[in-house]
Design a protein around this motif. Sequence first.
Motif, PDB file in Angstrom:
ATOM      1  N   GLU A   1       0.842  -1.022   0.013  1.00  0.00           N
ATOM      2  CA  GLU A   1       0.141   0.019  -0.011  1.00  0.00           C
ATOM      3  C   GLU A   1       0.803   1.193   0.058  1.00  0.00           C
ATOM      4  OE1 GLU A   1      -4.180  -1.509   2.349  1.00  0.00           O
ATOM      5  OE2 GLU A   1      -2.389  -0.892   3.585  1.00  0.00           O
TER       6      GLU A   1
ATOM      7  N   SER B   1       1.026   6.365  -4.221  1.00  0.00           N
ATOM      8  CA  SER B   1       0.091   6.693  -5.134  1.00  0.00           C
ATOM      9  C   SER B   1      -0.930   7.599  -4.460  1.00  0.00           C
ATOM     10  CB  SER B   1      -0.628   5.663  -5.673  1.00  0.00           C
ATOM     11  OG  SER B   1      -1.332   4.657  -4.718  1.00  0.00           O
ATOM     12  N   TRP B   2      -0.760   7.933  -3.019  1.00  0.00           N
ATOM     13  CA  TRP B   2      -1.654   8.683  -2.283  1.00  0.00           C
ATOM     14  C   TRP B   2      -0.809   9.347  -1.203  1.00  0.00           C
ATOM     15  CZ3 TRP B   2      -1.490   6.987   3.031  1.00  0.00           C
ATOM     16  CH2 TRP B   2      -0.749   5.452   3.035  1.00  0.00           C
ATOM     17  N   VAL B   3      -1.387  10.248  -0.670  1.00  0.00           N
ATOM     18  CA  VAL B   3      -0.749  11.206   0.498  1.00  0.00           C
ATOM     19  C   VAL B   3      -1.596  11.230   1.801  1.00  0.00           C
ATOM     20  CG1 VAL B   3       0.411  12.539  -1.156  1.00  0.00           C
ATOM     21  CG2 VAL B   3      -1.820  13.318  -0.498  1.00  0.00           C
ATOM     22  N   THR B   4      -0.843  11.477   2.912  1.00  0.00           N
ATOM     23  CA  THR B   4      -1.839  11.822   3.866  1.00  0.00           C
ATOM     24  C   THR B   4      -1.654  13.174   4.326  1.00  0.00           C
ATOM     25  OG1 THR B   4       0.585  11.557   5.244  1.00  0.00           O
ATOM     26  CG2 THR B   4      -0.807   9.431   5.356  1.00  0.00           C
ATOM     27  N   TYR B   5      -2.804  13.644   4.935  1.00  0.00           N
ATOM     28  CA  TYR B   5      -2.996  14.883   5.271  1.00  0.00           C
ATOM     29  C   TYR B   5      -3.138  15.211   6.982  1.00  0.00           C
ATOM     30  CZ  TYR B   5      -4.495  15.560   0.487  1.00  0.00           C
ATOM     31  OH  TYR B   5      -4.553  15.488  -1.107  1.00  0.00           O
TER      32      TYR B   5
ATOM     33  N   ARG C   1      -6.379   6.948   3.300  1.00  0.00           N
ATOM     34  CA  ARG C   1      -5.620   6.860   2.157  1.00  0.00           C
ATOM     35  C   ARG C   1      -6.565   7.798   1.340  1.00  0.00           C
ATOM     36  NH1 ARG C   1      -4.680   1.066  -0.090  1.00  0.00           N
ATOM     37  NH2 ARG C   1      -4.110   2.371  -1.974  1.00  0.00           N
ATOM     38  N   GLN C   2      -7.910   7.813   1.521  1.00  0.00           N
ATOM     39  CA  GLN C   2      -8.802   8.619   0.547  1.00  0.00           C
ATOM     40  C   GLN C   2      -8.630  10.104   0.933  1.00  0.00           C
ATOM     41  OE1 GLN C   2     -12.514   6.709   1.716  1.00  0.00           O
ATOM     42  NE2 GLN C   2     -12.284   5.112  -0.131  1.00  0.00           N
ATOM     43  N   GLY C   3      -7.939  10.356   2.145  1.00  0.00           N
ATOM     44  CA  GLY C   3      -7.829  11.786   2.599  1.00  0.00           C
ATOM     45  C   GLY C   3      -8.968  12.256   3.304  1.00  0.00           C
TER      46      GLY C   3
END
Length: 576
Positions: free
Chosen positions: A490, A494-498, A561-563
């Motif tokens: 995972e 491809s994704w970022v944490t906020y 993952r979806q923010g």
Amino acid sequence: MAAVLPSQAAASGVSGLARALVQAGRVSAQQAEALLKQCQTDKTPFIDALLASNLLTHKALAAFCSETFGYPVLDLASFNHAYFPEKLLDHKLMEKERVVALGKRGNKLSVATSDPTNIHALDQIKFQTELTVEPVIVEHGALLKLIEKFGQTSEQSLNELIGNELEADFPEEDLGNAPASDNITADVDDAPVVRFLQKILTDAINMGASDLHFEPFEKFYRIRFRVDGVLREIAQPPIAIKEKLASRIKVISKLDISEKRVPQDGRMKLVLTKNRAIDFRVSTLPTLFGEKIVMRILDPSQAQLGIDALGYDPDQKELLLNAIQRPYGMVLVTGPTGSGKTVSLYTCLNILNKPGINISTAEDPAEINLPGVNQVNVNDRAGLTFAAALKAFLRQDPDIIMVGEIRDLETADIAIKAAQTGHMVFSTLHTNDAPSTLTRLMNMGVAPFNIASSVIMITAQRLARRLCTCKQPTIIPDEALLEAGFTEDELDGSWVTYKPVGCERCTGSGYKGRVGIYQIMPISEEIERIILSHGTAMEIEAQSKREGVKTLRQAGLVKVRQGLTSLEEVLGCTNE
């Protein structure tokens, strides 16, 4: 005389500013000593005596503090005060320490002060807000005017606080029976208290609060709202109104206002428009210094949100919809108090609520009014228990039954028999996750074969705070992400944490609204075999994982993952 006397400086609490002025040659040691003696006699802060003496102007003092201590200067007159997050700090703290919050960025809070040597004030703010404090120098006179302005909006007298801008009003039929005592009647009908309560209720609805707490203490009276699961102090009205406010709430909730020794429960309604009314569930509790009152806001529009608004993942939504459309069986929703179980159940009932379906519910009490559904309030004192209501439902030709909570073996047995005899049954239990729900039923005394033949799905849920639109990307080390529960695959970039930041919209918290985290566990044949063999929760959990059921932590990490929420929020509301 070389310097300011330490004892006198300590007494005034401003030794740092006095010493700095003497060392810089802006004030002589004799002048400083005289001012400190005056402060000690008059019990006033050193900065007030200094400015009153005309030794320095407000502007000159601000410039000196900025140059000496290295903090920026801000002209308060050039900014719109409406954008300052005044509610971040308690007004009493602002008034006592002469500070105002200017803005929040990340975990840093800019604070206006005219005396940067007042370390005690900065420590108090840091303790209250759990933020890093960054002082900004402002002119003392402008600061006092701003604090006074904020005071007029947050802690002014009742007559000033509550105006005529309210659109909501209490319907006359909700006023209840007039109390016998003339004195109490005067208290209850006190117009400022009536308008104040309406203002508080309206503010709570506008802020999206779920609960209101009216709390009396020995020397102050506090009102707090629970917004997005977190309690926030809203006001500290005069302690003298606590009895009048309690009487007013109890009258419109149809409670006994003469009884202050035992807890009471009631309901009230606030009519906002012709088409919208909000119900409140009211609970009173005698405490040392008066009656604490908690009001739960019951908004019927929550049941109309639709399943998409609750935060189910597409695969979870499909499983849930398939289960509730079955002709018979039992669907259980579990989670702690305040995790949104009632809203989830009513969302399901709203989907199924059609002219050809007979739906009956037994609740303690009915929280959301849903037209087309026969709702019954449980009354243990009168003998109308969950079990008694269920028995009556089975003689009422039901299609769907909803039981507010399975609390005992009798209720569980009747609910399971209803599920086995061609009815769809919804209910809730207080368990930590879906697998432990099955063992909880067995521990209550329900036979394993009855559980296996009736329960078709269990949903465990939590509510996490949703990140506000002011969120910003943040970098979290891979080691921390792996420890939280993410897999190596995972972490593919491809994704970022906020992270939460804070703005006017979210009143500086960084979060606005909440999102559901769900564990959807259908009862498969393999899980049925484990139940029939008296298996443990760990065995059921291991099998559910093999079948692809996400744990609550895994479901929460999907939201990260979806923010939608932060990693800290998911770690705080789920166990692994």
